[in-house]
Design an enzyme around this catalytic site. Structure first.
Site, PDB file in Angstrom:
ATOM      1  N   LYS A 264       0.824  -1.204   0.000  1.00  0.00           N
ATOM      2  CA  LYS A 264       0.000   0.000   0.000  1.00  0.00           C
ATOM      3  C   LYS A 264       0.862   1.259   0.000  1.00  0.00           C
ATOM      4  O   LYS A 264       1.918   1.301   0.615  1.00  0.00           O
ATOM      5  CB  LYS A 264      -0.933   0.006   1.214  1.00  0.00           C
ATOM      6  CG  LYS A 264      -2.015  -1.050   1.143  1.00  0.00           C
ATOM      7  CD  LYS A 264      -3.133  -0.791   2.138  1.00  0.00           C
ATOM      8  CE  LYS A 264      -2.640  -0.734   3.558  1.00  0.00           C
ATOM      9  NZ  LYS A 264      -3.761  -0.505   4.502  1.00  0.00           N
ATOM     10  N   HIS A 290     -11.717  -7.908  -3.708  1.00  0.00           N
ATOM     11  CA  HIS A 290     -12.308  -7.770  -5.051  1.00  0.00           C
ATOM     12  C   HIS A 290     -13.800  -7.447  -4.937  1.00  0.00           C
ATOM     13  O   HIS A 290     -14.664  -8.174  -5.459  1.00  0.00           O
ATOM     14  CB  HIS A 290     -12.087  -9.032  -5.875  1.00  0.00           C
ATOM     15  CG  HIS A 290     -10.675  -9.230  -6.320  1.00  0.00           C
ATOM     16  ND1 HIS A 290     -10.099  -8.510  -7.333  1.00  0.00           N
ATOM     17  CD2 HIS A 290      -9.714 -10.074  -5.859  1.00  0.00           C
ATOM     18  CE1 HIS A 290      -8.840  -8.903  -7.491  1.00  0.00           C
ATOM     19  NE2 HIS A 290      -8.583  -9.844  -6.607  1.00  0.00           N
ATOM     20  N   ARG A 336     -11.458  -7.346 -19.875  1.00  0.00           N
ATOM     21  CA  ARG A 336     -10.573  -8.213 -20.651  1.00  0.00           C
ATOM     22  C   ARG A 336     -11.399  -9.181 -21.478  1.00  0.00           C
ATOM     23  O   ARG A 336     -12.572  -9.441 -21.163  1.00  0.00           O
ATOM     24  CB  ARG A 336      -9.623  -8.980 -19.715  1.00  0.00           C
ATOM     25  CG  ARG A 336      -8.529  -9.768 -20.420  1.00  0.00           C
ATOM     26  CD  ARG A 336      -7.655 -10.493 -19.423  1.00  0.00           C
ATOM     27  NE  ARG A 336      -6.596 -11.261 -20.074  1.00  0.00           N
ATOM     28  CZ  ARG A 336      -5.725 -12.033 -19.435  1.00  0.00           C
ATOM     29  NH1 ARG A 336      -5.781 -12.138 -18.107  1.00  0.00           N
ATOM     30  NH2 ARG A 336      -4.790 -12.697 -20.106  1.00  0.00           N
ATOM     31  N   ARG A 474      -0.073 -15.914 -19.220  1.00  0.00           N
ATOM     32  CA  ARG A 474      -0.313 -17.304 -18.837  1.00  0.00           C
ATOM     33  C   ARG A 474      -1.480 -17.907 -19.613  1.00  0.00           C
ATOM     34  O   ARG A 474      -1.487 -19.088 -19.918  1.00  0.00           O
ATOM     35  CB  ARG A 474      -0.587 -17.388 -17.332  1.00  0.00           C
ATOM     36  CG  ARG A 474       0.616 -17.070 -16.461  1.00  0.00           C
ATOM     37  CD  ARG A 474       0.315 -17.380 -15.006  1.00  0.00           C
ATOM     38  NE  ARG A 474       1.478 -17.139 -14.157  1.00  0.00           N
ATOM     39  CZ  ARG A 474       1.720 -16.026 -13.515  1.00  0.00           C
ATOM     40  NH1 ARG A 474       0.865 -15.012 -13.631  1.00  0.00           N
ATOM     41  NH2 ARG A 474       2.798 -15.878 -12.768  1.00  0.00           N
TER      42      ARG A 474
END
Length: 625
Positions: A264, A290, A336, A474
């Protein structure tokens, strides 16, 4: 009477005869021949093997001679006589090394001779060719006389200079990196720095119709006031990289303080101890791991106001809460491609990620185990194969982007029995599209440079270093067939529809902002040309007035109406100066009005009328001239 050479007295002691060899009674030249024949006659002798045939790969061509050569001259008769016996007495390894050395020397000499003759032939032919070209081009000069030695040297010097220049140019500008070597550099403009990262065409056919207000995203972000940027971080969309850009890569009056070893950073407003950024790297996971749109709009106001321990307000106050949250809170996010994001999340789960700390708070409570079952029984889902990952019906990876951007209170949160599945999916998709369109900003992982450009234009903030597009991830390393890809697209059909909508809106916003920049730059150039034109007219009229004031009597004799012309010129100069000052002040006022979000329509109309009057006045001045 002179004695023969063989009967001359010997001035040095005779050499010791070789074992089993007759005594030396003859001339050295004849004696060396006898010793050579004796060495050849011995079975297995080195001289015989060398005399027989040369080694494999060595020819008897240029500069190639056997080790036991013919008898030498009289001056070196003793060395020729002693060479074969001495070489035969050497050890086998030494003889082999000497033999290899002699063979390499012969091959090197042969190569050097061939190279020398080839270069000589090439130079001779080049000389004739250049001479013919020179004689054809410079015919009149060649008629004076043939090419002498000086002209040949001059021509050779020019050719060598040209070759040296070519070599230096290839060294300085290798390949096609030098702009001077590109033929298109003189005809085509400079490449666009914001070219499509996926190498697709810069222009596309829009599928959706958006209004000007949807395309023009200009946020008057006041970092010194109460405005707050809220980053909605969706898993595996590149949000970690973008979040680091927000705290480490923005040019600010008071940059964020990031300490080594801590995730942070402290992002305070200038002169205050309040944060202007609500994200993972500034405030942490203050609303849960999240947190989605439903959680953030409920939690962020309470956290900012310092009411962390207060309970969330009930759903009937939901509309007032959203209005309060969107007043000074500017939400941003990153999307995305659904297939790549799904594969990336599967690989992340394989490594042991669970996101168990996510609260999933909706309508003031978290979901029950019946509403949101788990896909695995152990501590994590590490080592999960792709088929098992896709077979779980409660997997939150399916349509994650739509779920995290929509208002879940519209469909009863995680209770699937409130409405039919088809209606639920439709409501979620429309809610996600609406929230995405009204967000202050959103970017796409596949377009990093365009994402940077739109963020800078939206918030009037500039990044220090440009974003980097990573084409190898990935997810890209996972090889799947067409059947698996279609199944992933079927599991994420809502995300596929949302991403198509978001990509169309994103690219339309980018093209709109680029066209707006070009129009502003063209307008600025036109204003500069008008200003310079006015300055030129001002100096021209002033110079004419000075000339006429210096010669008043001559001007009166030549032109009786000079006083009237002088009065007209002076009046024009005064009016021109007044209009120039007015136009400059009006341009500054217009610039301030464009920067401010609110503008008075009456003032804008008066400004346009004044600018038109200035243009008409300049046209009248040109006509008068």
């Amino acid at each position: 009477m002179a004695l023969p050479a063989c009967a001359a007295p010997v001035l040095w002691p005779p050499l010791q005869p070789e074992r089993e060899a007759p005594a030396r009674t003859t001339c050295p030249r004849r004696h060396s021949r006898v010793e050579a024949e004796l060495a050849e006659s011995r079975p297995g002798s080195v001289a015989a093997s060398v005399r027989a045939d040369p080694p494999r790969g060595v020819s008897r061509g240029f500069n190639s001679q056997p080790l036991t050569d013919e008898p030498l001259k009289a001056s070196s008769s003793q060395a020729g006589a002693a060479r074969a016996p001495l070489f035969a007495l050497l050890p086998r390894g030494r003889r082999r090394r000497m033999h290899d050395l002699r063979r390499r020397w012969d091959l090197g000499s042969l190569c050097r001779a061939l190279l020398t003759r080839g270069l000589a032939a090439l130079g001779h032919s080049l000389k004739h060719v250049l001479g013919a070209i020179f004689s054809k081009i410079f015919g009149p000069l060649a008629s004076v006389g043939n090419m002498d030695e000086k002209s040949n040297k001059l021509l050779l010097a020019l050719v060598m200079l040209f070759l040296f220049a070519v070599i230096v140019l290839q060294y300085v500008c290798p390949g096609t990196e030098c702009q001077l070597l590109r033929l298109q550099a003189f005809s085509s403009p400079m490449p666009d720095p914001y070219r499509s990262e996926d190498e697709s065409s810069a222009r596309f056919v829009p599928r959706y119709n958006f209004s000007r207000s949807d395309l023009l995203r200009k946020v008057d972000f006041d970092i010194k006031g109460d405005d707050l940027i809220v980053f909605l971080h969706i898993q595996k969309t590149g949000g970690t990289t973008f979040g680091r850009h927000l705290v480490r890569n923005i040019q600010l009056e008071q940059p964020c303080e990031c300490r080594v070893g801590q995730k942070k950073c402290t992002c305070h407003r200038p002169g205050k101890r309040e944060t202007w950024l609500f994200s993972r790297f500034s405030t942490g996971w203050s609303c849960g791991l999240h947190a989605d749109w439903t959680e953030l709009t409920s939690c962020v106001p309470a956290v900012v106001d310092g009411k962390r321990d207060a309970k969330l307000r009930p759903s009937r106050w939901r509309i007032f809460q959203i209005l309060d949250a969107t007043r000074n809170f500017h939400y941003i996010t990153i999307l995305r491609d659904p297939v790549s994001r799904y594969l990336s999340e599967w690989r992340h789960v394989q490594r042991g990620a669970t996101w168990k700390a996510s609260l999933h708070v909706c309508d003031g409570r978290p979901p029950t185990s019946e509403e949101l079952p788990s896909c695995y029984t152990g501590d994590d889902w590490s080592g999960c194969p792709l088929k098992e990952f896709m077979d779980c019906p409660y997997n939150l990876a399916n349509n994650r982007q739509v779920r995290m951007l929509s208002d879940l209170t519209l469909v009863g949160c995680y209770n699937l029995s409130v409405m039919p599945e088809k209606q639920r999916n439709k409501v979620l998709l429309e809610s996600a599209k609406s929230n995405l369109k009204h967000m202050a900003f959103f970017g796409l992982t596949e377009f990093q440079r365009k994402t940077q450009y739109l963020f800078e234009k939206t918030f009037n903030m500039n990044f220090i270093s440009p974003f980097t597009q990573y084409n190898t991830t990935r997810a890209s390393s996972v090889e799947i067939n067409e059947e698996i890809q279609k199944r992933i697209e079927g599991l994420n059909f809502l995300d596929m529809e949302l991403y198509s909508y978001a990509k169309d809106l994103f690219l339309q916003r980018y093209q709109f902002m680029r066209q707006k920049d070009h129009q502003d730059a063209r307008r600025k150039r036109q204003e500069q040309r008008k200003f310079l034109k006015g300055r030129f007219l001002q100096t021209h009229f002033q110079s004419q007035g000075q000339v006429q004031s210096q010669n008043p009597s001559q001007n009166q004799s030549q032109n009786p109406n000079v006083n009237a012309n002088q009065n007209v010129t002076q009046n024009l100069i005064q009016n021109l100066l007044q209009n120039l000052t007015q136009s400059s002040s009006q341009n500054s006022v217009q610039k301030e009005n464009r920067e401010s979000p609110k503008q008075n329509p009456g003032q804008e109309q008066s400004d346009s009328n004044t600018s038109n009057g200035t243009n008409d006045y300049i046209g009248s001045v040109e006509k008068w001239r």
